[in-house]
Write a protein that holds these residues in place. Structure first.
Motif, mmCIF file in Angstrom:
data_model
loop_
_atom_site.group_PDB
_atom_site.id
_atom_site.type_symbol
_atom_site.label_atom_id
_atom_site.label_comp_id
_atom_site.label_asym_id
_atom_site.label_seq_id
_atom_site.Cartn_x
_atom_site.Cartn_y
_atom_site.Cartn_z
ATOM 1 N N LEU A 168 -6.376 -0.862 -4.863
ATOM 2 C CA LEU A 168 -5.829 -0.326 -3.625
ATOM 3 C C LEU A 168 -6.888 0.406 -2.807
ATOM 4 C CD1 LEU A 168 -2.470 1.095 -5.038
ATOM 5 C CD2 LEU A 168 -2.771 -0.993 -3.665
ATOM 6 N N ALA A 169 -6.733 0.388 -1.497
ATOM 7 C CA ALA A 169 -7.661 1.087 -0.606
ATOM 8 C C ALA A 169 -7.463 2.592 -0.707
ATOM 9 C CB ALA A 169 -7.454 0.616 0.822
ATOM 10 N N GLY A 196 -6.422 -8.833 2.943
ATOM 11 C CA GLY A 196 -6.584 -7.417 3.240
ATOM 12 C C GLY A 196 -5.328 -6.598 3.080
ATOM 13 N N GLY A 197 -4.166 -7.266 3.110
ATOM 14 C CA GLY A 197 -2.923 -6.520 2.949
ATOM 15 C C GLY A 197 -2.709 -5.481 4.015
ATOM 16 N N GLY A 198 -3.164 -5.764 5.256
ATOM 17 C CA GLY A 198 -2.996 -4.789 6.329
ATOM 18 C C GLY A 198 -3.783 -3.519 6.098
ATOM 19 N N GLY A 199 -4.890 -3.616 5.363
ATOM 20 C CA GLY A 199 -5.722 -2.448 5.073
ATOM 21 C C GLY A 199 -5.340 -1.717 3.812
ATOM 22 N N ALA A 200 -4.338 -2.221 3.082
ATOM 23 C CA ALA A 200 -3.873 -1.523 1.891
ATOM 24 C C ALA A 200 -4.666 -1.876 0.647
ATOM 25 C CB ALA A 200 -2.390 -1.844 1.654
ATOM 26 N N CYS A 221 3.089 -4.454 -4.871
ATOM 27 C CA CYS A 221 4.298 -4.008 -4.175
ATOM 28 C C CYS A 221 3.975 -2.852 -3.233
ATOM 29 C CB CYS A 221 5.364 -3.577 -5.187
ATOM 30 S SG CYS A 221 6.163 -4.927 -6.073
ATOM 31 N N GLN A 222 3.209 -1.896 -3.733
ATOM 32 C CA GLN A 222 2.833 -0.742 -2.907
ATOM 33 C C GLN A 222 2.042 -1.187 -1.688
ATOM 34 O OE1 GLN A 222 1.279 2.709 -5.049
ATOM 35 N NE2 GLN A 222 -0.168 3.132 -3.393
ATOM 36 N N ALA A 223 1.118 -2.127 -1.871
ATOM 37 C CA ALA A 223 0.318 -2.628 -0.745
ATOM 38 C C ALA A 223 1.190 -3.326 0.282
ATOM 39 C CB ALA A 223 -0.760 -3.576 -1.255
#
Length: 488
Positions: A487-488, A440-444, A467-469
């Motif tokens: 990306l979310a 989930g990438g912390g919601g990212a 990287c952005q996530a």
């Protein structure tokens, strides 16, 4: 200086949070010990949970007839990882499909032909002149090291027989930090380095602080608990977040399911202990021998999973084998050297009029690549489905990004971009570079889909998105911009 000032600001804010919670709890009659524990819990909830990144390299690509997910109709969120063929990604189907995004249609920099793409796969940087074959003298920084640098942490780089016994050569140069990075070959040494600062389990010296906290909160009247919740709600982004966390602790304790806030003891890893017994009295050559490879990979993945789960390392990478490695996979009933025989088995089509791609021709190679996914799931990812020690209301996988990749697409065709194979059939089959994101990438991230690009996107676009996530930035010479589709 700027980083130091930022850290000092965070430290002062943390002190204010703890003090406010402590005084509020004491004012309601809770003991100092319980008030202190509650202040730590509140601070953990007021601070975003650390994101983790795990990179896994699958050598020699994958046959698309055994790897590519089966999308149902035109909806990319409706797919199966178990089909077709042997289903290389099948081990993720039951527990991880909702966390999984398969990206189809990326390419490595032009000029990076055949397995030399290993050196450009994670950096987006080709050799001198931009179109020549990768140059060992060209400085590169690969994805995992760019993320680690952005987070100001040291990555854990592990390798199961990731280079030849005589030393690192161009076939082992997957990861770079300006120069090639040699993975740690001993899971035992890696475990000691990662968990040396975590104490062994301590003897019982008194009540469990989480149990004491829960019991104390339960002793409060409904009005007192509401007063406390209202007092503390301003510390978190969501007013109910702290209460949900406390409810989660109470639920875990009531069910006997644990509920530790952090990994305060070194984890027990059966795969590692099995290796420790086998490696006792052996020289360093033990960690590069072909016959020990399955045991070494299991132990390396166990260390990687535990490091991620305990947040002992925020960035971890695992490289099994090196490019062109000829290990015989008879240990899992696919006899033959992995590179020259199994990965180079050519696709075959059925006879006229169907001429569809046979799944039997490369079934042995498909089973080999599925074995890598089975090992990854069993020894590393399964443990990430448990509550996050730093954020018990979520699973570790919710706060983690796992990236599975290879240096090449179809091993027989040596593809480093999307290529049509089975051209004789009524429906061509595209060979994509294996590229799978899990977590989930912390919601990212926006998981649970198959993202397909009809015209290849540079791999650097995906790396910028990852990287952005992770909350960092990156530089990849082949990129055109972050891949927004993941990306979310």
């Amino acid at each position: 200086m700027l980083r130091r000032k930022d850290n000092m600001g965070k430290s002062n804010a943390a002190f204010r949070v703890r003090r406010r919670v402590f005084l509020s709890a004491v004012g309601l009659g809770l003991s100092a010990a319980v008030a202190s524990r509650l202040s730590n819990v509140a601070l953990a909830q007021a601070t975003p949970a650390s994101k983790r990144f795990l990179l896994f390299y699958m050598p020699h690509g994958a046959p698309p007839e055994h790897f590519s997910p089966q999308v149902m109709g035109s909806d990319p969120t409706q797919f199966s990882l178990s089909a077709p063929g042997v289903g290389v990604l099948g081990p993720f189907e039951e527990q991880l499909k909702a966390y999984t995004t398969v990206v189809q249609g990326i390419r490595y920099p032009k000029g990076a032909s055949t397995h030399e793409a290993l050196k450009v796969a994670l950096s987006g940087l080709n050799g001198a002149g931009g179109t020549s074959l990768p140059d060992d003298s060209v400085a590169r920084v690969t994805l995992e090291h760019q993320i680690a640098a952005g987070l100001n942490v040291r990555p854990l780089i592990l390798g199961a027989c990731a280079h030849r016994p005589f030393g690192l050569d161009h076939d082992g140069m997957l990861m770079w930090d300006g120069t090639p990075v040699v993975p740690e070959k001993s899971p035992l040494a890696a475990y000691d380095a990662v968990f040396s600062g975590i104490s062994a389990p301590k003897p019982d010296t008194g009540p469990d602080p989480d149990v004491e906290l829960t019991n104390s909160l339960r002793s409060l009247t409904e009005g007192e608990l509401q007063t406390l919740s209202q007092e503390l709600s301003g510390l978190t982004e969501e007013q109910t977040k702290l209460k949900k966390h406390l409810d989660a602790i109470a639920s875990l304790k009531a069910g006997g399911g644990g509920g530790a806030i952090s990994c305060d003891s070194a984890p027990a890893l059966p795969a590692l202990e099995a290796l420790r017994t086998a490696a006792a009295g052996q020289s360093e050559e033990f960690f590069l021998k072909e016959e020990n490879f399955p045991m070494l990979l299991a132990a390396q993945l166990a260390v990687a999973g535990a490091a991620i789960k305990c947040n002992a390392r925020q960035v971890v990478a695992v490289q099994p084998m090196y490019t062109n490695c000829e290990f015989d996979f008879k240990f899992m009933q696919s006899s033959g050297p992995h590179h020259s025989l199994l990965s180079h088995t050519s696709p075959q089509a059925d006879a006229y009029p169907a001429k569809t791609l046979q799944v039997t021709a490369r079934q042995a190679f498909g089973k080999c690549q599925r074995w890598f996914m089975e090992q990854l799931y069993t020894h590393a990812l399964a443990g990430l489905l448990e509550p996050d020690p730093a954020d018990p209301s979520k699973k570790v996988i919710d706060n983690t990004i796992v990236y599975v990749m290879s240096e090449i697409g179809d091993g027989a065709w040596h593809t480093t971009e999307t290529r049509l194979i089975n051209t004789q059939g009524p429906d061509g089959v595209n060979a994509y570079i294996p590229s799978v994101i899990i977590g989930g990438g912390g919601g990212a991230l926006k998981p649970g889909r198959v993202v397909t690009f009809p015209q290849d996107r540079p791999a650097g676009d995906l790396y910028l998105a990852l990287c952005q996530a992770m909350g960092t930035t990156g530089t990849f010479p082949d990129s055109t911009g972050p891949m927004a589709e993941v990306l979310a």
